[in-house]
Structure formats: structure tokens, C-alpha cells
Scaffold this motif. Structure first.
Motif, PDB file in Angstrom:
ATOM      1  N   ILE A 224     -14.323  -1.253  -1.901  1.00 27.09           N
ATOM      2  CA  ILE A 224     -12.953  -1.206  -2.416  1.00 27.09           C
ATOM      3  C   ILE A 224     -12.826  -2.313  -3.453  1.00 27.09           C
ATOM      4  O   ILE A 224     -13.047  -3.488  -3.147  1.00 27.09           O
ATOM      5  CB  ILE A 224     -11.910  -1.380  -1.307  1.00 27.09           C
ATOM      6  CG1 ILE A 224     -12.062  -0.292  -0.236  1.00 27.09           C
ATOM      7  CG2 ILE A 224     -10.502  -1.349  -1.885  1.00 27.09           C
ATOM      8  CD1 ILE A 224     -11.068  -0.398   0.907  1.00 27.09           C
TER       9      ILE A 224
ATOM     10  N   ILE B 130      -2.360   5.927   0.603  1.00 30.58           N
ATOM     11  CA  ILE B 130      -3.780   6.059   0.269  1.00 30.58           C
ATOM     12  C   ILE B 130      -4.488   6.977   1.263  1.00 30.58           C
ATOM     13  O   ILE B 130      -4.103   7.074   2.425  1.00 30.58           O
ATOM     14  CB  ILE B 130      -4.499   4.685   0.225  1.00 30.58           C
ATOM     15  CG1 ILE B 130      -4.506   4.015   1.599  1.00 30.58           C
ATOM     16  CG2 ILE B 130      -3.873   3.775  -0.802  1.00 30.58           C
ATOM     17  CD1 ILE B 130      -5.402   2.804   1.652  1.00 30.58           C
TER      18      ILE B 130
ATOM     19  N   GLY C 178     -10.716  -3.883  -7.082  1.00 35.06           N
ATOM     20  CA  GLY C 178      -9.458  -3.924  -7.824  1.00 35.06           C
ATOM     21  C   GLY C 178      -9.019  -5.366  -8.004  1.00 35.06           C
ATOM     22  O   GLY C 178      -9.548  -6.287  -7.385  1.00 35.06           O
TER      23      GLY C 178
ATOM     24  N   MET D  61      -8.711   0.571  -6.471  1.00 34.68           N
ATOM     25  CA  MET D  61      -7.285   0.489  -6.141  1.00 34.68           C
ATOM     26  C   MET D  61      -6.510  -0.210  -7.244  1.00 34.68           C
ATOM     27  O   MET D  61      -7.004  -1.133  -7.898  1.00 34.68           O
ATOM     28  CB  MET D  61      -7.071  -0.247  -4.817  1.00 34.68           C
ATOM     29  CG  MET D  61      -7.476   0.542  -3.591  1.00 34.68           C
ATOM     30  SD  MET D  61      -6.930  -0.231  -2.031  1.00 34.68           S
ATOM     31  CE  MET D  61      -5.140  -0.057  -2.159  1.00 34.68           C
ATOM     32  N   TYR D  62      -5.283   0.263  -7.432  1.00 37.17           N
ATOM     33  CA  TYR D  62      -4.381  -0.382  -8.381  1.00 37.17           C
ATOM     34  C   TYR D  62      -2.951  -0.170  -7.902  1.00 37.17           C
ATOM     35  O   TYR D  62      -2.525   0.961  -7.679  1.00 37.17           O
ATOM     36  CB  TYR D  62      -4.553   0.198  -9.787  1.00 37.17           C
ATOM     37  CG  TYR D  62      -3.775  -0.567 -10.846  1.00 37.17           C
ATOM     38  CD1 TYR D  62      -4.323  -1.707 -11.414  1.00 37.17           C
ATOM     39  CD2 TYR D  62      -2.502  -0.185 -11.222  1.00 37.17           C
ATOM     40  CE1 TYR D  62      -3.626  -2.446 -12.350  1.00 37.17           C
ATOM     41  CE2 TYR D  62      -1.786  -0.921 -12.156  1.00 37.17           C
ATOM     42  CZ  TYR D  62      -2.344  -2.046 -12.724  1.00 37.17           C
ATOM     43  OH  TYR D  62      -1.640  -2.791 -13.644  1.00 37.17           O
TER      44      TYR D  62
ATOM     45  N   LYS E 232      -2.346   1.968  -4.717  1.00 33.66           N
ATOM     46  CA  LYS E 232      -2.839   3.344  -4.705  1.00 33.66           C
ATOM     47  C   LYS E 232      -4.324   3.375  -5.063  1.00 33.66           C
ATOM     48  O   LYS E 232      -4.818   2.495  -5.777  1.00 33.66           O
ATOM     49  CB  LYS E 232      -2.076   4.211  -5.703  1.00 33.66           C
ATOM     50  CG  LYS E 232      -0.593   4.411  -5.390  1.00 33.66           C
ATOM     51  CD  LYS E 232       0.062   5.289  -6.445  1.00 33.66           C
ATOM     52  CE  LYS E 232       1.564   5.481  -6.184  1.00 33.66           C
ATOM     53  NZ  LYS E 232       1.817   6.328  -5.014  1.00 33.66           N
ATOM     54  N   VAL E 233      -5.023   4.411  -4.592  1.00 31.17           N
ATOM     55  CA  VAL E 233      -6.394   4.661  -5.023  1.00 31.17           C
ATOM     56  C   VAL E 233      -6.317   5.464  -6.314  1.00 31.17           C
ATOM     57  O   VAL E 233      -5.800   6.580  -6.335  1.00 31.17           O
ATOM     58  CB  VAL E 233      -7.193   5.440  -3.957  1.00 31.17           C
ATOM     59  CG1 VAL E 233      -8.572   5.804  -4.484  1.00 31.17           C
ATOM     60  CG2 VAL E 233      -7.323   4.617  -2.677  1.00 31.17           C
TER      61      VAL E 233
ATOM     62  N   TYR F 221     -11.864   7.608  -6.880  1.00 30.64           N
ATOM     63  CA  TYR F 221     -12.728   7.583  -5.700  1.00 30.64           C
ATOM     64  C   TYR F 221     -13.936   8.458  -5.983  1.00 30.64           C
ATOM     65  O   TYR F 221     -13.800   9.635  -6.352  1.00 30.64           O
ATOM     66  CB  TYR F 221     -11.983   8.113  -4.473  1.00 30.64           C
ATOM     67  CG  TYR F 221     -12.809   8.116  -3.203  1.00 30.64           C
ATOM     68  CD1 TYR F 221     -12.803   7.020  -2.351  1.00 30.64           C
ATOM     69  CD2 TYR F 221     -13.611   9.197  -2.868  1.00 30.64           C
ATOM     70  CE1 TYR F 221     -13.567   7.006  -1.193  1.00 30.64           C
ATOM     71  CE2 TYR F 221     -14.375   9.199  -1.720  1.00 30.64           C
ATOM     72  CZ  TYR F 221     -14.352   8.103  -0.883  1.00 30.64           C
ATOM     73  OH  TYR F 221     -15.113   8.096   0.248  1.00 30.64           O
TER      74      TYR F 221
ATOM     75  N   LYS G 203      -5.864  -4.375  -1.487  1.00 27.73           N
ATOM     76  CA  LYS G 203      -7.149  -4.231  -0.799  1.00 27.73           C
ATOM     77  C   LYS G 203      -7.110  -4.877   0.588  1.00 27.73           C
ATOM     78  O   LYS G 203      -7.458  -4.238   1.594  1.00 27.73           O
ATOM     79  CB  LYS G 203      -8.271  -4.869  -1.641  1.00 27.73           C
ATOM     80  CG  LYS G 203      -8.409  -4.347  -3.051  1.00 27.73           C
ATOM     81  CD  LYS G 203      -9.614  -4.916  -3.760  1.00 27.73           C
ATOM     82  CE  LYS G 203      -9.631  -6.417  -3.883  1.00 27.73           C
ATOM     83  NZ  LYS G 203      -8.496  -6.966  -4.692  1.00 27.73           N
TER      84      LYS G 203
ATOM     85  N   THR H  90      -4.792  -3.226   3.122  1.00 30.75           N
ATOM     86  CA  THR H  90      -5.388  -2.007   3.661  1.00 30.75           C
ATOM     87  C   THR H  90      -6.261  -2.328   4.870  1.00 30.75           C
ATOM     88  O   THR H  90      -6.207  -1.648   5.900  1.00 30.75           O
ATOM     89  CB  THR H  90      -6.226  -1.296   2.587  1.00 30.75           C
ATOM     90  OG1 THR H  90      -5.390  -0.944   1.478  1.00 30.75           O
ATOM     91  CG2 THR H  90      -6.887  -0.045   3.136  1.00 30.75           C
TER      92      THR H  90
ATOM     93  N   VAL I 278       0.885  -1.170   0.000  1.00 30.55           N
ATOM     94  CA  VAL I 278       0.000   0.000   0.000  1.00 30.55           C
ATOM     95  C   VAL I 278       0.917   1.212   0.000  1.00 30.55           C
ATOM     96  O   VAL I 278       1.819   1.305   0.835  1.00 30.55           O
ATOM     97  CB  VAL I 278      -0.935   0.013   1.224  1.00 30.55           C
ATOM     98  CG1 VAL I 278      -1.763   1.289   1.262  1.00 30.55           C
ATOM     99  CG2 VAL I 278      -1.854  -1.207   1.207  1.00 30.55           C
TER     100      VAL I 278
ATOM    101  N   CYS J 167      -3.590  -5.773  -5.564  1.00 30.09           N
ATOM    102  CA  CYS J 167      -3.570  -4.307  -5.623  1.00 30.09           C
ATOM    103  C   CYS J 167      -3.515  -3.666  -4.235  1.00 30.09           C
ATOM    104  O   CYS J 167      -3.386  -2.450  -4.130  1.00 30.09           O
ATOM    105  CB  CYS J 167      -4.767  -3.776  -6.407  1.00 30.09           C
ATOM    106  SG  CYS J 167      -6.343  -3.971  -5.564  1.00 30.09           S
TER     107      CYS J 167
END
Length: 345
Positions: free
Chosen positions: A43, A31, A45, A242-243, A246-247, A250, A51, A54, A28, A49
């Protein structure tokens, strides 16, 4: 209602890095998210990525050698913690305060219940332990709560299931038991990490309805992590795409489906089967998510993006821009389309 009254959890520049012999793995990578009271943040992705990491960062259960930096502020709004922010990243992961929060105020439905449950304790022992820690000290009442919550998640013969061990249950039953344990203490925030993966369609609908009922009746906030865009459309109020840690986009759920901006988001939308497109081949996103270590400068989606421009998208980190109120995107091509923009980060 003030801004902090509307927000129950806020993440600011949160990073989860794993310091390995080969280098720093950035699972991560900075973010910013806000979870509103009584609302659901979806969330979405591809696998890898960031998720699930996080979610682990919020609960402070990131495995070693992972390191969490940034601010994760939990806003309590009860009699003892009126508008008071607790920065979860400052708490000892094994300390009493985070253990009171973990499972009580913030609960999580894990993606793989076989790994989340202890194999040497019965299902009932583990569910009742959470209830006795956070809800009541009466064992008989804890037993009644455990039976009732197992019934609500569609578990047959719940009294018998409480005495059984995880290996004695099917995958779907283990998933339902995991959901029951997370819901048993009526948490303020429920993190659902792919909660319906092992369930059939009818039970999936029951579980989603149960989560929505908890949200409506108890003003519970939900963080819903999934690959299923159909579930995102049904469950979410706001969505973070998310990828590569990173977001990248949004916004609210309607804007995401009717007016997506980021090329990655558009590609995800084009991969969904739809009525009227039966004879058309579904689009796919070529390539895979890069390994998040020793990454080059620029956009993480550069190598897979059809709009990428050499010398522009792969030169420096891409800022998050606001294209409309509440709608932020991390893409230079979107920036070029909007002459008057606000750089968020």
C-alpha cells in the motif's frame, strides 16, 4: 483452490470516519482490498492518504471518535475454522475474540515504536507477554523464543536488551524490538507500517529478508505500507495506490511499474531517480493532499492533476473501473481511453 481459499482477508466498502465538532473527517472513504494467502500487498501513497488508518481498522484499534463501517472478512483455513469468514467490524474492539486475533493471527509492526511500547515495562516483558498469550504458556520457552527472534532481527546482546526499557534503546533498536514482537508468534497476516524507517540500509535489508523468510516458510500474508517505491518493487506481489482515503489504482507490481494508468501513480513513478536521468530534474507533484473534511464533489486529485478537466472531473464521485484483468483505476481520463470498460464500484 476456491476463491475464498486463495483470500485470507477481504475488505468491502470500508470507511473510517471521525465525527468531530467541525464535521466528518473521512480518513478512509470506501476501499475494497483483497489480501491473498502467502502474498504481499503493498500500500503506497503520500502521508495523510489513509494507509495507517486502514491497518488500524483491520486490527480494530482506530482511536476514538473514529468509526469503522463496512466488511472486513478474515477467512480462517485451519481445522477449527475451515473456510469460515469472521467479520472483524462486528467484533467488540475490547472483546476476547478480537484480542485472540490481534497479535496472534494478525500482527502489526507500528511506525513509531516509542509510542507503541509501554514506557514502564521492559522490552522482554512486552515481547514475552505476546508469546505467552498466543504461542506457549511456558515462560522459559517464551524467553528462548524472545532471545531467538531478537537475534534474527539483528539485535546485539539480546539477553541484555530484554531487561532494558524502551527509552534505553536507540530508535533503530526500538524498531527492531517492535519487529521482533510482531514476528514472535508467526502470524497468518503481518501488517508492516513503514517497518524500516529508523533503520540503516544494512539492517533494513536484513529485516526485509526476515519478512520474506516468514512469508515463504509459514505461508504468511503481508500488508506492506511504505512511501518507498523501491521497497514496494522488491517486496510486493500486488499494489494498492491510495489517495485521500480511496484506492485510486490496484494491480500487480509489474503492471504498476511498467504500465501505470492513474495520473497520480504516473507522477509518483516520475519522481523516482533513475540511471540515465542524472542531468534531468526530477518531477514533483505540486500541492499537498487536501484535508479530508468537507471535500467537494469529484476526483480528490483534481486540484493537482495536469489532465483534470473542469466540469468533468469535479462534478461527481469517480467510479473504479477495470482496464484489464486485475487492474482497476479510479480516473475518468483513463475511462475515456478505454472504450470497453467494466465499472467495479
Amino acid at each position: 483452490m476456491s476463491e475464498h481459499d486463495a483470500i485470507i482477508l477481504e475488505m468491502k466498502d470500508v470507511k473510517v470516519h471521525f465525527h468531530l465538532d467541525e464535521g466528518v473527517l473521512k480518513a478512509v472513504d470506501g476501499i475494497d482490498l483483497q489480501i491473498k494467502r502467502g502474498k504481499t500487498l503493498g500500500i503506497v501513497g503520500e502521508s495523510g492518504c489513509g494507509k495507517s488508518v486502514t491497518a488500524q481498522a483491520i486490527l480494530r484499534i482506530v482511536p476514538k471518535p473514529g468509526e469503522v463501517v463496512g466488511d472486513i472478512n478474515l477467512y480462517r483455513n485451519d481445522a477449527n475454522h475451515k473456510n469460515e469468514a469472521t467479520n472483524l467490524t462486528n467484533l467488540n474492539p475490547r472483546g476476547k475474540e478480537i484480542r485472540d486475533i490481534r497479535g496472534g493471527e494478525i500482527a502489526m509492526i507500528f511506525q513509531e515504536p516509542m509510542k507503541a511500547f509501554s514506557p514502564i515495562h521492559s522490552i522482554g516483558n512486552q515481547i514475552m507477554e505476546a508469546i505467552l498469550l498466543h504461542a506457549t504458556e511456558d515462560k522459559e520457552e517464551a524467553y528462548r523464543i524472545a532471545v531467538d527472534i531478537l537475534k534474527k532481527v539483528g539485535m546485539s546482546n539480546p539477553e541484555q536488551r530484554l531487561s532494558e526499557y524502551p527509552h534505553q534503546l536507540s530508535g533503530g533498536m526500538r524498531q527492531r524490538a517492535m519487529i521482533a514482537m510482531a514476528l514472535s508468534c508467526n502470524p497468518s497476516i503481518l501488517i508492516a507500517d513503514e517497518p524500516t524507517t529508523a533503520l540503516d540500509v544494512t539492517v533494513q535489508a536484513q529485516v526485509l529478508q526476515l519478512i520474506n523468510d516468514l512469508k515463504s516458510n509459514n505461508d504468511t500474508s503481508v500488508i506492506f505500507i511504505t512511501h518507498d517505491l523501491g521497497v514496494i518493487a522488491e517486496m510486493s506481489d500486488d499494489v494498492a495506490v491510495m489517495y485521500l482515503g480511496k484506492v485510486v489504482e490496484y494491480t500487480d507490481v509489474d503492471s504498476l511499474f511498467y504500465n501505470p494508468k492513474h495520473p497520480y501513480t504516473k507522477a509518483l513513478m516520475n519522481s523516482i531517480p533513475a540511471i540515465g536521468r542524472e542531468n534531468k530534474r526530477l518531477e514533483s507533484i505540486e500541492g499537498t493532499v487536501p484535508f479530508p473534511m468537507n471535500l467537494p464533489q469529484g476526483c480528490g486529485f483534481y486540484s493537482r492533476c495536469k489532465l483534470a478537466v473542469d466540469g468533468v472531473c469535479n462534478v461527481s464521485d469517480i467510479p473504479l473501473i477495470q482496464v484489464s484483468k486485475g487492474h482497476t483505476v479510479r480516473c475518468l481520463m483513463v475511462e475515456a481511453e478505454h472504450k470497453e470498460i467494466e465499472v467495479v464500484s
